[in-house]
Write an enzyme that holds these catalytic residues in place. Structure first.
Site, PDB file in Angstrom:
ATOM      1  CB  CYS A 316      -0.972  -0.020   1.177  1.00  0.00           C
ATOM      2  SG  CYS A 316      -0.192   0.014   2.817  1.00  0.00           S
ATOM      3  CG  HIS A 364      -4.433  -0.309   3.791  1.00  0.00           C
ATOM      4  ND1 HIS A 364      -3.687  -1.238   3.112  1.00  0.00           N
ATOM      5  CD2 HIS A 364      -5.348   0.161   2.899  1.00  0.00           C
ATOM      6  CE1 HIS A 364      -4.136  -1.348   1.876  1.00  0.00           C
ATOM      7  NE2 HIS A 364      -5.139  -0.498   1.714  1.00  0.00           N
ATOM      8  CG  HIS A 376      -6.662   0.195  -1.685  1.00  0.00           C
ATOM      9  ND1 HIS A 376      -6.840  -0.468  -0.483  1.00  0.00           N
ATOM     10  CD2 HIS A 376      -7.657  -0.266  -2.496  1.00  0.00           C
ATOM     11  CE1 HIS A 376      -7.883  -1.269  -0.574  1.00  0.00           C
ATOM     12  NE2 HIS A 376      -8.400  -1.169  -1.762  1.00  0.00           N
TER      13      HIS A 376
END
Length: 401
Positions: A316, A364, A376
């Protein structure tokens, strides 16, 4: 005949004697079965099989933990790379210093050899054996200059020795830091693998029916997140329409307040200038964000790989770092550092290009693209994709530039 018959032993109707060994074995077997049944009744009951909902929750939690461990791995990897470069620089300096030290040592050696060949006469002896006082004093001056040079070389040698000792100590310290970083890197890697292995083990125990049930739960979760994104999209569209209407009213008021113009060109220029000035900052950010989003969209479909930062796979924070680099902005490697960059913004004020962070441990991150959606790199087994920002609990958002 009757007398003989009276001496015979009587038999039971079954034909089996009461003291037969078969009767003893059967009794023992029955007792054993009874005992085992009693033990089974008293034993602790087996743990109930977890429900699909419980498995989903546990797997999601393991993936979140793996995300945090991945950020720790990224941090350790970055520190290790920096330490390697630092060690390389220090070792280069040590090598250069060693060459200088050896050169000073050779010069001192040549002086020592020269003094040995000349016998090292005292000044009194040199005066006695000289051909003339004038020659002696000239020779003395030369020797004094030579002695000064020797002292200079000796001082340089001592300085080189001290510098070499300092650099060796610095090299040892850098190597120690490198060793610690490498150990942290190994630990973080093992931790990620452990979390992902536990998640895979849970999923592998599901039956086909349970897997279908889990897929249905995921679809339900995605649908709920999508509905929230659609609501935000409507909110953003309404806010944009209101802003445009307000800007139009402002332009009309400014034009009404101006004196009669001698030419239409003047009015048009004034109105255009006002609009440009008010949006110059947003326009600059939008230009950078467009580059970020163009890059991010080009990565859609590439696999998530923990610790990766492109070009063929990403985690990420590796994706967000690579995307913003396209706009000339260098972000740190981890989510924990990226969240500190730029300006914090509320979820209601998000603009395309902003970074959205998730979970309390900030494990994240995704790139906001508008209408409640983001691009993402989700998790192991998934590819870079567009998804609702409401799929995970939001921690906060930042505008990097």
């Amino acid at each position: 005949m009757l007398a003989l018959a009276s001496h015979r032993k009587s038999r039971t109707r079954s034909g089996v004697r009461t003291n037969s060994p078969a009767v003893g074995l059967t009794t023992a077997a029955l007792a054993s079965v009874t005992l085992l049944s009693a033990q089974s009744a008293n034993a602790a009951p087996a743990e109930p099989r977890p429900s699909v909902e419980e498995v989903q929750k546990k797997v999601d939690d393991l993936y979140r933990q793996a995300g945090g461990a991945t950020q720790q791995y990224n941090k350790a990897k970055e520190a290790t790379e920096k330490q390697k470069r630092a060690v390389g620089r220090v070792l280069d300096e040590v090598a250069k210093r060693a060459d200088k030290l050896n050169e000073a040592r050779r010069t001192l050696g040549s002086f020592a050899a020269e003094q040995y060949r000349e016998g090292g006469l005292t000044q009194t002896a040199a005066l006695l054996f000289s051909d003339s006082p004038q020659a002696y004093f000239e020779q003395t001056q030369v020797m004094d200059r030579l002695a000064d040079r020797q002292r200079g070389v000796l001082a340089d040698y001592q300085a080189q020795q001290a510098a070499a000792a300092k650099e060796r100590a610095e090299a040892a310290k850098s190597l120690e830091s490198l060793t610690a970083s490498q150990a942290s890197l190994r630990t973080s890697k093992e931790n990620v693998q452990k979390k992902l292995g536990a998640a895979r083990a849970l999923l592998s125990q599901l039956t086909a029916a349970e897997q279908e049930r889990l897929a249905a739960l995921e679809r339900k979760k995605e649908e709920e997140a999508r509905r929230k994104a659609e609501a935000k999209a409507k909110e953003e569209a309404r806010a944009k329409a209101e802003a445009e209407a307000e800007a139009e009213r402002t332009r009309e008021q400014e034009q009404a307040a101006q004196p009669p113009a001698t030419g239409t060109g003047t009015d048009s220029g004034a109105g255009t200038g006002s609009g440009t000035g008010s949006g110059s900052s947003d326009s600059g950010y939008a230009t950078k964000a467009a580059k970020v989003l163009a890059f991010a969209r080009a990565q859609i479909g590439k696999p998530y790989v923990w610790g990766a930062s492109g070009p063929s796979s990403y985690d990420c924070s590796g994706l967000t770092q690579a995307a913003w680099r396209e706009a000339g902005v260098e972000l740190p490697r981890t989510t924990w550092e990226q969240v500190k960059v730029g300006t914090r913004v509320a979820t209601g004020d998000l603009l395309p290009g902003d970074l959205v962070f998730f979970y309390d441990d900030i494990s994240h991150v995704g790139i906001y693209i508008g209408d409640g959606m983001m691009i993402h790199a989700p998790k192991p087994g998934a590819n870079v994709r567009e998804e609702s920002i409401y799929y995970m609990p939001i921690y906060g958002s930042v505008r990097p530039a």
